[in-house]
Design an enzyme around this catalytic site. Structure first.
Site: not given
Ligand code: ATP
Ligand code: MG
Length: 552
Positions: A34, A258, A268
């Site tokens: 995102e 994760r 984020k």
């Molecule tokens: P955050 O919670 O840190 O804001 P998010 O999951 O909202 O992260 P996205 O941009 O939606 O961030 O994530 C893009 C991809 O990265 C998704 O497939 C998500 O599952 C993966 N991802 C995000 N954080 C992690 C993590 N800590 N470990 C492994 N994969 C991750």
């Molecule tokens: Mg997300």
């Protein structure tokens, strides 16, 4: 890397699918960030997994921006994400945006309405929540659930046309209000949001929810393995339900744990707070767990890929020790960093028997770990040197193999010296030490027969350049700041940045190459900062040579 390891559970699934000829043995993954922040080391794990699978099985990976949430997304983030994925060493097959599918998603929604599987609901968010029931009690249908297909089609078209204000209506899937999985209790598909979108502008005022965008985007692209983190397990039934009802490409979702890293935060939203409230310089502050922060700190793409490989792919959440990440960068830099000399906390050494105003150039290899030394440079040597204050002691204890009156050391790549005396200022601070050198002890052609235990680094006073050196410590004082009482920012480490305004560096370091690692002998690995200039050199310490961190 390169070591044999058994397959992780996702590779097992992919190999079974290939063996069964599913999708003709084709593998297509996607990385779906995102664009609402910069990528962090957790994302690196997802990137390495998705791109790694495709590389391993002759497949491809799409980079898809999950930009269905208009208020938060910005082009700056899109650009940084692309730069970070490239820097990590991966190439995407297609750069795609969920917003590119808005028309098609709208048509999918109309299809479901026509099948009697979606309805427009005028309830408030609170009413919908209340009507959903609890895990032990089924939900209750409201009057909108039985709206006719025609009415739903008209209302949905009006929602799209902008007839209603934000929150006035939503489109919901008609699944099962008694389902044990709460996500199936008539989930939202669309909400009204009169907000400008970074790509579609003001063309839309209704936006699809994650659950009605993600799986559909996967299906549109014919993704074979849609890999996400564990928190999406409860969404999987709905993911499959939409795909079945729409009879579109049967993408399948798989979940892995994760990455959690200690002494930092990874969401984020939290990282954005650190930036906005100026606890750090920016998203790429070298203390941040972001890819751009790690890059600026001096991490290499290879070290991050190695780290992701070593932590593996698990089905259960755990906390990874940041010392493993540090281990990976040490391993890499030991092989690639050029050795240089820099004195961080100087005192002056005068060599009383070395001619004044004489400069001797001593060859020194760039990296003894590399066969042939990886080239080298000429180090200027003279009768006045900077050495590290901690390498001298007024009253050295036994087994202090550095300098004190009467003690001898080797000056790295140069000569053996013996300390004869020292000078103090009015405050009792040692300001200078006086030594004599052994002319026959020159490194490489030593005929002195003297054996010394210690070797210290030095920089010639007349030839030294100065630099600001930034030493970093962990950003937080506790392992899991998000899990402590109160605000996570209460646990910031107040000493996470230590600036040495004037270190002395050997002249060759004035030509340091951005992005390259340098080992300041005995002091750690360093890299030039992005704000460094010829007038003011700035170095960041990537990592110390050894894991010297003690729990406070
Ligand atoms: P955050 O919670 O840190 O804001 P998010 O999951 O909202 O992260 P996205 O941009 O939606 O961030 O994530 C893009 C991809 O990265 C998704 O497939 C998500 O599952 C993966 N991802 C995000 N954080 C992690 C993590 N800590 N470990 C492994 N994969 C991750
Ligand atoms: Mg997300």
């Amino acid at each position: 890397m390169g070591e044999e390891r058994s397959l992780n559970f996702i590779e097992e699934i992919v190999e079974e699918d290939i063996a069964a000829g599913k999708h003709g043995g084709r593998v297509l993954t996607r990385f779906p960030p995102e664009p609402n922040g910069y990528l962090h080391i957790g994302h690196a794990k997802s990137i390495c997994l998705n791109f790694g699978l495709a590389l391993k099985y002759g497949g491809k990976t799409n980079l898809r921006f999950d930009d269905t949430n208009p208020s938060k997304e910005e082009t700056e983030y899109v650009d940084s994400i692309k730069a970070d994925v490239k820097w990590l060493g991966f190439e995407w097959a297609n750069e795609l945006y969920a917003s590119d599918y808005f028309d098609q998603l709208y048509d999918f929604a109309v299809t479901l309405i026509k099948k009697g599987l979606a309805y427009v609901d005028d309830s408030t968010a609170e009413e919908i929540a209340a009507q959903k029931g609890t895990p032990t009690e089924p939900g209750t249908p409201n009057i909108y659930r039985s709206r006719s297909v025609e009415e739903n089609l008209t209302l949905f078209a009006e929602m799209k046309a902008g007839k209603y204000p934000d929150g006035a209506k939503v489109l919901r899937a008609k699944v099962d209000l008694a389902a044990s999985n709460m996500h199936l209790r008539d989930p939202l598909m669309y909400r009204i949001k009169h907000t400008h979108h970074h790509r579609t502008g003001d063309a839309w005022c209704i936006y699809p929810m994650y659950d009605f965008a993600h799986g559909q985007s996967d299906a549109i692209e014919e993704i074979t393995h849609s890999i996400c983190t564990l928190e999406f397990i409860p969404h999987r039934d709905l993911y499959n339900w939409f795909i079945e009802q729409l009879a579109i490409f049967p993408s399948k979702q798989y979940e892995f744990a994760r990455l959690n890293l200690n002494y930092t935060v990874m969401s984020k939203r939290k990282l954005l707070q650190l930036v906005e409230e100026k606890h750090v310089e920016d998203w790429d502050d070298p203390r941040m767990p972001t890819i751009s922060g790690l890059r600026r700190r001096g991490y290499t793409p290879a070290s991050i890929r190695d780290f992701c490989e070593r932590i593996g792919v698990a089905k259960r959440e755990n906390m990874i020790d940041v010392s493993l990440l540090e281990f990976c960068i040490r391993e890499d830099l030991n092989k690639t960093a050029w050795r240089r000399m820099a004195v961080l906390d100087p005192i002056k050494m005068v060599i009383t028997n070395y001619p004044e105003n004489q400069t001797e150039y001593l060859f020194s290899e760039n990296n003894p770990e590399v066969e042939g030394g990886d080239g080298g440079r000429e180090l200027p040597f003279s009768n006045q040197l900077w050495i590290e204050r901690e390498d001298f002691m007024e009253e050295p204890p036994k087994k202090f193999f550095r300098l004190g009156v009467g003690l001898m050391v080797r000056l790295k790549s140069a000569y053996i010296v013996k300390c004869d005396s020292f000078t103090k200022d009015a405050n009792g601070q040692v300001t200078e030490i006086q030594c004599t050198y052994v002319p026959e002890s020159k490194s490489g052609s030593d005929t002195s027969g003297i054996n010394v235990k210690g070797t210290i680094h030095w920089v010639s006073v007349a030839h030294a350049h100065t630099a600001e050196v930034r030493l970093y410590d962990r950003l937080f004082k506790v392992e899991d700041p998000s899990n402590e009482d109160g605000d996570f920012k209460d646990y910031l480490n107040p000493d996470s940045l230590h600036i040495l305004p004037q270190a002395y560096i050997e002249p060759d370091l004035a030509n340091a190459i951005p992005g390259k690692g340098y080992q300041f002998i005995r002091k750690g690995y360093f890299t030039i900062d992005k704000h460094s200039t010829a007038e003011k050199l700035v170095f960041n310490r990537t990592v110390t040579l050894k894991d010297g961190w003690v729990k406070k």
